[in-house]
Write an enzyme that holds these catalytic residues in place. Structure first.
Site, mmCIF file in Angstrom:
data_model
loop_
_atom_site.group_PDB
_atom_site.id
_atom_site.type_symbol
_atom_site.label_atom_id
_atom_site.label_comp_id
_atom_site.label_asym_id
_atom_site.label_seq_id
_atom_site.Cartn_x
_atom_site.Cartn_y
_atom_site.Cartn_z
ATOM 1 N N ASP A 18 0.872 -1.174 0.000
ATOM 2 C CA ASP A 18 0.000 0.000 0.000
ATOM 3 C C ASP A 18 0.907 1.221 0.000
ATOM 4 O O ASP A 18 2.122 1.115 0.243
ATOM 5 C CB ASP A 18 -0.904 0.000 1.248
ATOM 6 C CG ASP A 18 -1.821 1.222 1.296
ATOM 7 O OD1 ASP A 18 -2.343 1.624 0.238
ATOM 8 O OD2 ASP A 18 -1.991 1.797 2.388
ATOM 9 N N SER A 19 0.314 2.377 -0.235
ATOM 10 C CA SER A 19 1.089 3.620 -0.157
ATOM 11 C C SER A 19 1.559 3.890 1.279
ATOM 12 O O SER A 19 2.470 4.671 1.498
ATOM 13 C CB SER A 19 0.230 4.789 -0.639
ATOM 14 O OG SER A 19 -0.971 4.827 0.106
ATOM 15 N N TYR A 70 -0.728 8.420 -2.615
ATOM 16 C CA TYR A 70 -0.752 8.106 -4.045
ATOM 17 C C TYR A 70 -2.013 8.708 -4.696
ATOM 18 O O TYR A 70 -2.033 8.988 -5.871
ATOM 19 C CB TYR A 70 -0.810 6.588 -4.270
ATOM 20 C CG TYR A 70 0.464 5.805 -4.062
ATOM 21 C CD1 TYR A 70 1.594 6.354 -3.475
ATOM 22 C CD2 TYR A 70 0.529 4.474 -4.482
ATOM 23 C CE1 TYR A 70 2.743 5.598 -3.296
ATOM 24 C CE2 TYR A 70 1.676 3.716 -4.321
ATOM 25 C CZ TYR A 70 2.787 4.280 -3.722
ATOM 26 O OH TYR A 70 3.912 3.520 -3.553
ATOM 27 N N GLY A 71 -3.066 8.840 -3.881
ATOM 28 C CA GLY A 71 -4.391 9.151 -4.417
ATOM 29 C C GLY A 71 -4.554 10.522 -5.035
ATOM 30 O O GLY A 71 -5.545 10.784 -5.726
ATOM 31 N N CYS A 97 -4.259 -1.449 -1.960
ATOM 32 C CA CYS A 97 -4.390 -0.003 -2.145
ATOM 33 C C CYS A 97 -5.451 0.219 -3.213
ATOM 34 O O CYS A 97 -5.306 -0.266 -4.350
ATOM 35 C CB CYS A 97 -3.043 0.572 -2.608
ATOM 36 S SG CYS A 97 -3.112 2.323 -3.029
ATOM 37 N N THR A 133 -6.233 2.931 -4.723
ATOM 38 C CA THR A 133 -5.755 3.823 -5.783
ATOM 39 C C THR A 133 -5.000 3.042 -6.857
ATOM 40 O O THR A 133 -5.247 3.211 -8.054
ATOM 41 C CB THR A 133 -4.832 4.892 -5.155
ATOM 42 O OG1 THR A 133 -5.569 5.581 -4.144
ATOM 43 C CG2 THR A 133 -4.341 5.866 -6.187
ATOM 44 N N GLU A 146 -3.654 8.638 8.783
ATOM 45 C CA GLU A 146 -2.196 8.522 8.973
ATOM 46 C C GLU A 146 -1.757 9.302 10.222
ATOM 47 O O GLU A 146 -0.778 8.955 10.863
ATOM 48 C CB GLU A 146 -1.445 9.045 7.737
ATOM 49 C CG GLU A 146 -1.547 8.144 6.511
ATOM 50 C CD GLU A 146 -0.571 6.951 6.508
ATOM 51 O OE1 GLU A 146 0.555 7.077 7.017
ATOM 52 O OE2 GLU A 146 -0.959 5.885 5.973
ATOM 53 N N CYS A 151 -10.888 2.867 -0.264
ATOM 54 C CA CYS A 151 -9.503 3.148 0.092
ATOM 55 C C CYS A 151 -9.242 2.354 1.369
ATOM 56 O O CYS A 151 -10.066 2.370 2.294
ATOM 57 C CB CYS A 151 -9.315 4.641 0.345
ATOM 58 S SG CYS A 151 -7.751 5.057 1.133
ATOM 59 N N THR A 152 -8.113 1.673 1.412
ATOM 60 C CA THR A 152 -7.869 0.751 2.533
ATOM 61 C C THR A 152 -7.579 1.461 3.854
ATOM 62 O O THR A 152 -7.508 0.810 4.897
ATOM 63 C CB THR A 152 -6.724 -0.227 2.180
ATOM 64 O OG1 THR A 152 -5.605 0.530 1.715
ATOM 65 C CG2 THR A 152 -7.170 -1.212 1.123
ATOM 66 N N HIS A 153 -7.428 2.775 3.817
ATOM 67 C CA HIS A 153 -7.285 3.520 5.076
ATOM 68 C C HIS A 153 -8.640 3.713 5.779
ATOM 69 O O HIS A 153 -8.699 3.894 6.992
ATOM 70 C CB HIS A 153 -6.721 4.924 4.813
ATOM 71 C CG HIS A 153 -5.238 4.960 4.614
ATOM 72 N ND1 HIS A 153 -4.625 4.479 3.490
ATOM 73 C CD2 HIS A 153 -4.252 5.440 5.405
ATOM 74 C CE1 HIS A 153 -3.316 4.672 3.585
ATOM 75 N NE2 HIS A 153 -3.059 5.248 4.744
HETATM 76 N N1 DGL Z 1 -4.662 3.078 0.976
HETATM 77 C C1 DGL Z 1 -4.604 3.881 -0.228
HETATM 78 C C2 DGL Z 1 -5.832 3.548 -1.069
HETATM 79 O O1 DGL Z 1 -6.426 2.524 -0.793
HETATM 80 C C3 DGL Z 1 -4.370 5.270 0.236
HETATM 81 C C4 DGL Z 1 -4.411 6.273 -0.792
HETATM 82 C C5 DGL Z 1 -3.324 7.275 -0.878
HETATM 83 O O2 DGL Z 1 -2.158 6.936 -0.766
HETATM 84 O O3 DGL Z 1 -3.699 8.381 -1.215
HETATM 85 O O4 DGL Z 1 -6.220 4.205 -1.990
#
Ligand code: DGL
Length: 271
Positions: free
Chosen positions: A10-11, A42-43, A73, A75, A154, A188-190
């Site tokens: 993931d990011s 990343y998004g 992730c 994204t 985060e 989004c996994t967050h």
């Molecule tokens: N966990 C990423 C996702 O699922 C986070 C996105 C990010 O890095 O912006 O999209």
């Protein structure tokens, strides 16, 4: 082949929401997790940058000898999965397919409305919507990008009474709430770390964690191809592109355990 670890990336920390479920489903597998905390988010990046970063992430995991990769992730899964699949000769699973399937099952039993929440790049790609349309074109999908959710998670703003998180969530979900979607994909996994707050604004909706659903998809795929391991010891090694102790400290919120003796740094730009 069976005994090699599974790679997950993931990011940042968000993919850890898939790790809990994946370990529960596959207790005999070993895992290597990479969180690109030096380059998160990343998004909000361009398609070219998302592709470049995700190719590097996969090259790193492949260099560690993984037998399959879970792209934890939303994204990357929405924007670069086909590129990754065609660039590497091992199974690569994203988070779109499983979550779309589960959301369709829920919505078909109810009012047929699905909400998709994700990063800018995920929502712009339309990947979840297209997948749901493939499953059942009569379902109605409403989408909303929630770019502030990732920095909130985060930075630890996840408590149910967190003023900033509640204000931002209310703002993002104000148009979706009156439509009472039966299923809400946390694309989004967050976002599962904000489940209590999102659930309090959307009390009639079933929240679907895209990372957790992908864990089941991965297990099915490994089983079908005879790659499931029955003899590993359930060991997970973590890598980050930034401060390891900071990663371990923040990871505790996702995993509920201390990983400081199994976290290492890597220079992802070398891959
Ligand atoms: N966990 C990423 C996702 O699922 C986070 C996105 C990010 O890095 O912006 O999209």
């Amino acid at each position: 082949m069976q005994n090699q670890p599974i790679g997950i990336f993931d990011s940042g920390l968000g993919g850890l929401t898939a790790v809990n479920e994946i370990r529960r489903l596959m207790p005999d597998e070993d895992f290597i997790y990479f969180g690109d905390t030096a380059r998160i988010p990343y998004g909000t990046r361009s398609l070219e940058v998302i592709k470049k970063y995700s190719l590097q992430d996969c090259r790193f995991l492949v260099s560690k000898g993984v037998k399959a990769i879970l792209v934890a992730c939303g994204t990357v899964s929405s924007n670069a999965l086909e590129l990754l699949k065609s660039s590497f000769s091992l199974p690569i699973i994203g988070v779109v397919e499983g979550a779309a399937k589960r959301a369709a099952e829920v919505a078909e039993q109810s009012n047929g409305i699905i909400a998709v929440l994700g990063t800018d790049a995920t929502i712009k790609s339309g990947a979840f919507t297209k997948q749901i349309e493939k499953i059942n074109p009569s379902l109605r999908v409403v989408s909303k990008s929630c770019p502030m959710f990732v920095p909130l998670v985060e930075n630890g703003h996840t408590a149910t009474d967190d003023i900033a998180a509640n204000a931002i969530a209310n703002e993002y979900l104000s148009e979706i709430a009156p439509q009472e979607p039966s299923a809400v994909i946390l694309g989004c996994t967050h976002y599962p770390l904000l489940s209590d707050i999102i659930g309090s604004i959307l009390p009639y909706s079933t929240l679907i964690s895209s990372g957790s659903e992908a864990a089941s998809t991965l297990k099915e795929r490994l089983y079908a191809t005879g790659m499931l391991n029955g003899t590993g010891n359930g060991h997970t090694v973590y890598y980050t592109s930034d401060d390891t102790m900071l990663f371990a400290k923040n990871a505790r919120r996702f995993l509920g355990s201390d990983i400081s003796d199994s976290i290492y740094i890597t220079d992802i730009e070398n891959y």
